[in-house]
Design a protein around this motif. Structure first.
Motif: not given
Length: 286
Positions: A50-58
């Motif tokens: 839950k707390s993990r930031i996924l790779p953002l779509l840029m």
């Protein structure tokens, strides 16, 4: 057009091109690919993820876009298309590293998103992506259902050629085959859908009403993105209904058309699969 799971996988993991923005979906990390596949399987995310930031779509920066505006746009996009999931912890330090900027514009962007009910700031916990509120969904739907029939009645048969040409251009871009080559989560199609409806407000000189209404409908739009990720959105039906709207705007409303019923169906299409979304992703909703 309804897409099967096989079609979803085919296009979900292939590179796609939106104008000058090329997003290499095949380069995403295995954990993200697994989670996306789990959307179609209806599996819930792991709690320890839950707390993990996924790779953002840029996206590329727009001309003259400062750090705060860029951070806001990228974070909003990733929240709207469920890349940043409801309940996800938002670390300003991690986001600063992802977006290659200081924490100040990140913080300012998060405060802007808080004003749109997309981010919650909690004591002792910091910022998290807001869960999707059923109350906010209903409010957004109710607002659009009241406003847009009135706009159609006032505009039908009264648009000039330039305005009609603009709408026709948006219709051509909504062709299902074009949309599937441009995007996988429905971002491209939903953007076009919103642009089409935005024109009703613009042509009626209600741009500020659109902006206020569009902020209220953020939770409703996240459901639409999630519906698309599960391959349930019927894009072809939306396009056909937009063509019908275009005809009404061009030649006027026939006397036997129930405008309120038309918009209730058109704007409320997300309701068809809403219960299945609640069943599959109960942690996403409040």
């Amino acid at each position: 057009m309804l897409f099967s799971k096989k079609t979803f996988y085919k296009f979900y993991f292939m590179p796609y091109n939106r104008g000058n923005n090329i997003l290499e979906a095949t380069n995403l990390d295995p954990a993200l690919s697994c989670r996306r596949a789990n959307y179609c399987k209806g599996k819930l995310p792991m709690k320890d993820d839950k707390s993990r930031i996924l790779p953002l779509l840029m996206d590329p920066r727009q001309p003259d876009e400062n750090n705060r505006a860029y951070a806001y746009r990228i974070l909003r996009k990733n929240i709207m298309n469920i890349q940043l999931q409801p309940g996800c912890q938002l670390s300003e330090a991690e986001l600063s590293e992802h977006l290659v900027m200081s924490r100040t514009p990140i913080h300012e962007a998060l405060m802007m998103l808080k004003g749109e009910w997309l981010v919650d700031v909690l004591p002792q916990r910091g910022s998290i992506v807001s869960k999707i509120s059923i109350q906010y969904i209903n409010e957004g739907y109710a607002m659009r259902k009241m406003l847009e029939p009135a706009l159609l009645r006032s505009l039908s048969g009264h648009l000039n050629q330039a305005q009609l040409s603009e709408l026709h251009g948006l219709l051509e871009q909504q062709d299902g085959s074009a949309c599937i080559s441009h995007d996988v989560l429905g971002d491209y199609f939903i953007t076009l859908d919103n642009e089409f409806h935005k024109r009703l407000y613009t042509y009626a000189d209600y741009d500020r009403i659109w902006q206020a209404m569009h902020n209220v409908t953020t939770h409703m739009d996240r459901v639409r993105y999630l519906d698309t990720a599960l391959c349930q959105m019927d894009m072809e039906t939306f396009r056909v209904e937009h063509e019908q709207l275009y005809k009404y705007l061009m030649v006027g409303l026939p006397k036997d058309v129930d405008v309120d019923a038309f918009f209730e169906h058109h704007l409320g299409a997300y309701r068809e699969h809403f219960q299945s979304l609640l069943d599959r992703f109960p942690d996403f909703f409040i």
